[in-house]
Design a protein around this motif. Structure first.
Motif, short mmCIF file in Angstrom:
data_model
loop_
_atom_site.label_atom_id
_atom_site.label_comp_id
_atom_site.label_asym_id
_atom_site.label_seq_id
_atom_site.Cartn_x
_atom_site.Cartn_y
_atom_site.Cartn_z
N TYR A 132 36.45 36.61 33.11
CA TYR A 132 35.06 36.25 34.04
C TYR A 132 34.17 35.60 33.24
CZ TYR A 132 37.62 38.28 37.91
OH TYR A 132 38.70 38.82 38.93
N TYR A 133 33.57 34.41 33.60
CA TYR A 133 32.27 34.06 33.18
C TYR A 133 31.09 34.04 33.95
CZ TYR A 133 36.05 31.90 30.55
OH TYR A 133 37.26 31.70 29.78
N PRO A 134 29.92 33.81 33.70
CA PRO A 134 28.84 34.09 34.74
C PRO A 134 29.13 33.23 35.89
CG PRO A 134 27.92 33.73 32.49
CD PRO A 134 29.35 33.62 32.05
N HIS A 135 29.59 32.00 36.10
CA HIS A 135 29.68 31.19 36.97
C HIS A 135 30.53 31.89 38.21
CE1 HIS A 135 32.60 29.02 34.37
NE2 HIS A 135 33.60 29.37 35.14
N ASP A 136 31.61 32.92 37.51
CA ASP A 136 32.52 33.57 38.34
C ASP A 136 31.63 34.57 39.20
OD1 ASP A 136 34.84 32.21 37.72
OD2 ASP A 136 34.85 33.41 35.80
N HIS A 137 30.51 35.12 38.69
CA HIS A 137 29.88 36.02 39.28
C HIS A 137 28.97 35.47 40.53
CE1 HIS A 137 31.01 39.68 36.96
NE2 HIS A 137 30.90 38.89 35.84
N LYS A 138 28.95 34.30 40.87
CA LYS A 138 28.25 33.67 42.07
C LYS A 138 29.37 33.24 42.94
CE LYS A 138 25.11 31.60 38.55
NZ LYS A 138 24.29 30.30 38.38
N TRP A 139 30.52 33.83 43.09
CA TRP A 139 31.48 33.27 44.12
C TRP A 139 30.66 33.92 45.54
CZ3 TRP A 139 36.58 35.35 41.82
CH2 TRP A 139 37.06 34.66 40.74
N GLN A 140 31.24 33.47 46.56
CA GLN A 140 30.42 33.78 47.96
C GLN A 140 31.20 34.69 48.71
OE1 GLN A 140 27.35 32.33 48.85
NE2 GLN A 140 27.34 31.99 46.67
N PHE A 141 32.34 34.93 48.26
CA PHE A 141 33.27 36.18 48.88
C PHE A 141 34.23 36.50 47.79
CE2 PHE A 141 35.18 32.16 49.83
CZ PHE A 141 36.68 32.42 49.72
N GLY A 143 37.55 39.77 47.60
CA GLY A 143 38.32 40.97 48.08
C GLY A 143 37.76 42.44 47.14
N THR A 144 38.49 43.13 47.83
CA THR A 144 38.08 44.56 47.42
C THR A 144 38.04 44.90 45.70
OG1 THR A 144 38.90 45.78 49.40
CG2 THR A 144 38.67 47.06 47.50
N LEU A 145 39.34 44.47 45.21
CA LEU A 145 39.31 44.84 43.80
C LEU A 145 38.59 43.60 43.08
CD1 LEU A 145 40.59 46.97 42.23
CD2 LEU A 145 41.58 46.64 44.61
N GLU A 146 38.55 42.53 43.51
CA GLU A 146 37.66 41.53 43.07
C GLU A 146 36.44 41.93 42.84
OE1 GLU A 146 38.34 37.21 44.07
OE2 GLU A 146 39.05 38.10 45.77
N ALA A 147 35.61 42.48 44.00
CA ALA A 147 34.27 42.97 43.89
C ALA A 147 34.04 44.21 43.02
CB ALA A 147 33.90 43.29 45.42
N THR A 148 35.26 45.02 42.96
CA THR A 148 34.98 46.17 41.83
C THR A 148 34.98 45.63 40.54
OG1 THR A 148 36.51 47.54 43.49
CG2 THR A 148 36.18 48.00 41.05
N MET A 149 35.98 44.56 40.15
CA MET A 149 36.03 44.31 38.66
C MET A 149 34.70 43.55 38.61
SD MET A 149 39.95 42.77 38.17
CE MET A 149 40.04 41.83 39.82
N HIS A 150 34.09 42.76 39.40
CA HIS A 150 32.99 42.02 39.09
C HIS A 150 31.76 43.04 38.83
CE1 HIS A 150 34.15 37.68 40.86
NE2 HIS A 150 34.93 38.27 39.85
N GLY A 151 31.73 44.07 39.76
CA GLY A 151 30.81 44.86 39.79
C GLY A 151 30.76 45.81 38.36
N ILE A 152 31.64 45.97 37.94
CA ILE A 152 31.72 46.96 36.57
C ILE A 152 31.74 46.02 35.18
CG2 ILE A 152 32.87 48.79 37.70
CD1 ILE A 152 35.45 47.82 36.64
N GLY A 153 31.71 44.60 35.55
CA GLY A 153 31.75 43.76 34.24
C GLY A 153 33.01 43.63 33.51
N MET A 154 34.00 43.82 34.33
CA MET A 154 35.28 43.83 33.88
C MET A 154 35.70 42.40 33.21
SD MET A 154 38.85 45.15 35.72
CE MET A 154 40.31 45.44 34.58
N PHE A 155 36.14 42.25 32.04
CA PHE A 155 36.92 40.88 31.45
C PHE A 155 35.65 40.15 31.16
CE2 PHE A 155 40.85 42.21 33.65
CZ PHE A 155 41.43 42.68 32.50
N ASP A 156 34.26 40.53 30.97
CA ASP A 156 33.30 39.54 31.09
C ASP A 156 33.04 38.77 29.82
OD1 ASP A 156 32.56 39.75 33.90
OD2 ASP A 156 30.82 40.79 33.44
#
Length: 285
Positions: A132-141, A143-156
């Motif tokens: 995941y790159y910084p622009h991936d954190h700007k997605w507008q929606f 799913g459950t696990l996507e939100a979790t992965m982004h929230g914990i900085g996974m694979f950043d």
């Protein structure tokens, strides 16, 4: 592990955010992993434990046809999804939910055994990573696990052309896999972004090598590994999944590994143990 984010990168993920989210995930899964916590080492085992084999045993009398896949070295490749620190190490941000399953399946060592067998046989190896790159954190929606992965900085990572802080980070390969992945022969595909390889070049890379049979392993069982299985089947590949070279999260919502095993049995062209897969690869030489 400290996730590296700049407060001005625009992703909205700060170290404090990551730490808070990680604690929330770990706390929510504590009840699911407590029983196996004492036995966890993060280094896996040579094979699934006897308890795990019994807990996830195949039915004595299957109700479905028993399909299998034959290995042809000219047409077969090993594909490993997400063999990365965040999924497979005690230092990874998901260890609190996947660690029990990784440990009881012996996933870390079993993936390495597949790398060794494939390299010895001259079998092509493909990695389908998750970044995941910084622009991936700007997605507008999401799913459950996507939100979790982004929230914990996974694979950043800081960017697609920037490897700053990559070495030893959660997005990096497990250290013991580096000799096999970084040998100049393994194909490292572009990253998949959700679960399946629909958005990366795995299909193209396999087809350009004349591959139409895949031995599939990696993380995690009911997410990226299962999604790769479905996508590859839809694209016309034969796929055998190595059942103890993957693992899944155990959370109050359910056992991800059990969910995956059920689906593997229903759709894959083969569901093998690592011992069986290694033997089959050796015999194909």
């Amino acid at each position: 592990m400290t996730q590296k984010h700049d407060h001005d990168c625009g992703c909205g993920i700060t170290p404090e955010h990551v730490d808070h989210a990680r604690r929330r995930v770990l706390a929510g899964a504590a009840g699911a992993v407590a029983a196996g916590a004492a036995a966890m080492t993060g280094q896996g085992a040579a094979a699934a434990t006897d308890e795990a084999r019994a807990a996830y045993a195949d039915p004595e009398t299957p109700g479905l046809p028993q399909i299998d896949m034959e290995i042809d070295l000219k047409r077969t490749a090993l594909v490993v999804t997400d063999p990365q620190v965040d999924f497979l190490s005690e230092d990874g941000v998901t260890w609190g939910v996947v660690g029990e399953s990784v440990t009881e399946q012996g996933t870390v060592d079993n993936i390495e055994r597949l790398f060794i067998a494939a390299k010895a046989a001259g079998m092509p190896v493909f990695i389908s990573p998750h970044y995941y790159y910084p622009h991936d954190h700007k997605w507008q929606f999401e799913g459950t696990l996507e939100a979790t992965m982004h929230g914990i900085g996974m694979f950043d990572r800081p960017g697609p052309l920037d490897l700053t802080g990559f070495d030893g980070s959660g997005a990096d390969w497990m250290p013991q896999y580096k000799p096999y992945i970084e040998d100049g022969e393994t194909v490292i595909c572009s990253p998949h972004k959700v679960y399946s390889p629909a958005q990366n070049d795995l299909n193209l890379q396999l087809r350009k090598r004349g591959i139409d049979k895949v031995i599939l392993a990696g993380m995690s069982a009911n997410l990226c590994t299962q999604a790769h299985l479905y996508e590859l089947l839809e694209l016309g590949f034969e796929v055998a999944v190595v059942r103890d070279a993957t693992a899944g999260a155990k959370v109050p919502e359910g056992d991800g590994y059990l969910a995956a095993i059920i689906n593997f049995r229903m759709v894959a062209n083969g569901v093998w143990w690592t011992d069986d897969a290694v033997t089959r690869i050796g015999r194909a030489v």
